[in-house]
Design an enzyme around this catalytic site. Structure first.
Site: not given
Ligand code: CMC
Length: 437
Positions: A314, A372
């Site tokens: 998140h 989720d």
């Molecule tokens: N699985 C594996 N690696 C992950 C995941 C994941 N679900 N989420 C983040 N990471 C890694 C990402 O690759 C990055 O790694 P590195 O630092 O080595 O490059 C690190 O963790 C930080 O992630 P980020 O992408 O910079 O974080 P963000 O704040 O931009 O994204 C997020 C947040 C929710 C979009 C992302 O965690 C994600 O895509 N999660 C899966 C989808 C999901 O469950 N979404 C629902 C969010 S909560 C409810 C809502 O908003 O509707």
């Protein structure tokens, strides 16, 4: 950069090393959360913009609706903790709270419930819109289209400077979403639309519009209705997330609120946002068995593999998502109350959570299960089809979107949203006629 420690006149001074020029910017503090640097005059005073893709460190507005402390797993609506609201309140009371800022008195609650209940019908002509969609259209595609089309029906909500018209539009929006969503599902099933019934509560009415048919009424199970109501509360608002920011940005130009909510639904649909609940269930089915979990966890960690653990991570919560805790407990209790003993997907989800939370990759990056992760399993137990999961999220989040839209319209500092950019394209050059290229 130096920060004046005196809280009252706190400021940040930026010194440009190339020109030696300095400019000072005030630091603003809210009731909760980190202070913010007010950079509204940054460009005028320094000639610089800020660069912040994904708005990781940018506050886009002032808001008094929802507060999240991501490091401590706190979520407050108008100051009230989500745990207390989920335990003691009901969805329409939370809607009232988000819209009006205070919990209703008994008389206000009765009046609000009546108003919402009596706005649930759709203009009959709207039913013809559904027939324009393919039968196999994703219900979120139908939601975007039909909600946007509401703007063609309610001309009176076009005067957004009138608070009364805004409030009527808000009530309409909250009330009609379950009907629109129920009909989107009915259309995909080839079944007749079921009309709302005024003697039913919000969640009960929604369930009936999903599951009743003209030949068989839906017997409302109070456990299912209560669970649905709680899930709606848990999704009601979440500060300046992608879909809410989309609604605010669309609305900042003075656009019709129904069209703005439709934009929010489009943003919610993506798998990184509300679409994650559907993606979680698809992922669990793909994993199939606990013995395959390590292989999928490795895939999620592999930067050359686009696979992510859906329902994990998140932008704001770096400890735990308080909604997940309630969702996990609700999941266990609803399965128990419905007499579902063996739920392989729940076992799989719990094992995946356990393995991921012990893995260095997830620990280092503070990746915890989000709201989720468990909601899909509950939806499945309630008999909701997978393609409707994100639609349920949209029904619940509508109140958040509309409350934030109202707040934006009333904000004296409100301006049309217009970010700038770091341009990296070609520098100015002369046009060459095609014959000379
Ligand atoms: N699985 C594996 N690696 C992950 C995941 C994941 N679900 N989420 C983040 N990471 C890694 C990402 O690759 C990055 O790694 P590195 O630092 O080595 O490059 C690190 O963790 C930080 O992630 P980020 O992408 O910079 O974080 P963000 O704040 O931009 O994204 C997020 C947040 C929710 C979009 C992302 O965690 C994600 O895509 N999660 C899966 C989808 C999901 O469950 N979404 C629902 C969010 S909560 C409810 C809502 O908003 O509707």
């Amino acid at each position: 950069m130096s920060q004046d420690s005196a809280a009252k006149n706190a400021s940040v001074t930026i010194r440009d090393n190339t020109t030696g020029k300095e400019a000072t910017f005030p630091i603003l503090t809210g009731t909760e959360g980190p202070p913010v640097i007010d950079i509204r005059r940054l460009y005028a005073e320094t000639g610089y913009f800020t660069y912040d893709p994904g708005f990781v460190a940018t506050g886009s507005c002032e808001s008094a609706i929802t507060y999240i402390d991501g490091d401590n797993g706190v979520l407050l609506h108008r100051g009230y903790p989500i745990e207390q609201l989920a335990e003691n309140s009901d969805f329409l009371e939370v809607c009232y709270l988000l819209l009006n800022g205070e919990l209703p008195t008994p008389a206000e609650k009765t009046e609000f419930d009546y108003r919402i209940t009596h706005h649930t019908m759709l203009h009959e002509q709207l039913s013809y819109f559904y027939r324009g969609f393919r039968r196999d259209a994703h219900p979120m595609a139908i939601m975007c289209g039909v909600v946007g089309a509401l703007s063609a029906f309610y001309h009176d909500s076009l005067d957004i400077s009138d608070p009364r018209q805004r409030m009527i539009a808000s009530h309409r929006m909250i009330a009609k979403m379950p009907t629109i969503a129920g009909w989107a599902y009915k259309y995909s099933q080839g079944q007749p639309f079921i009309y709302p019934q005024n003697n039913l509560g919000f969640a009960e009415n929604f369930l009936r519009m999903l599951f009743a048919t003209p030949c068989e009424d839906y017997e409302i199970n109070p456990v299912i209705a209560k669970t649905m109501d709680r899930i709606l509360i848990l999704h009601a608002d979440h500060e300046q997330n992608a879909s809410t920011s989309t609604v605010r940005l669309a609305g900042s130009s003075g656009a019709n609120p129904f069209a703005c909510i439709s934009a929010g639904i489009a943003s919610l649909w993506g798998p990184a946002h509300g679409g994650a609940n559907e993606a979680v269930l698809n992922m669990l089915s793909q994993i199939g068995h606990t013995k395959n979990i390590p292989e999928f966890v490795e895939k999620a960690k592999d930067k050359d593999d686009p696979f992510l653990l859906m329902g994990f991570g998140h932008r704001v919560y770096k400890n735990f998502d308080p909604r997940t805790k309630i969702m996990r407990e609700t999941c266990h209790s609803v399965l128990k109350e419905l007499g579902i003993k063996d739920e392989p997907l729940l076992d799989l989800a719990m094992e995946l959570e356990r393995i991921a939370l012990e893995d260095e990759y997830f620990i280092e990056r503070k990746l915890y299960p989000n709201v989720d992760f468990y909601s899909g399993i509950i939806f499945q137990a309630l008999g909701i089809p997978t393609s409707m999961f994100t639609v349920l999220f949209a029904v619940a989040r509508t109140v958040g979107w509309i409350a934030q839209w109202n707040e934006m319209v009333e904000d004296p500092n409100q301006k049309i949203g217009r970010p700038r950019q770091l341009y990296t394209g070609a520098a100015k050059r002369e046009y060459i006629p095609v014959s000379k290229r």
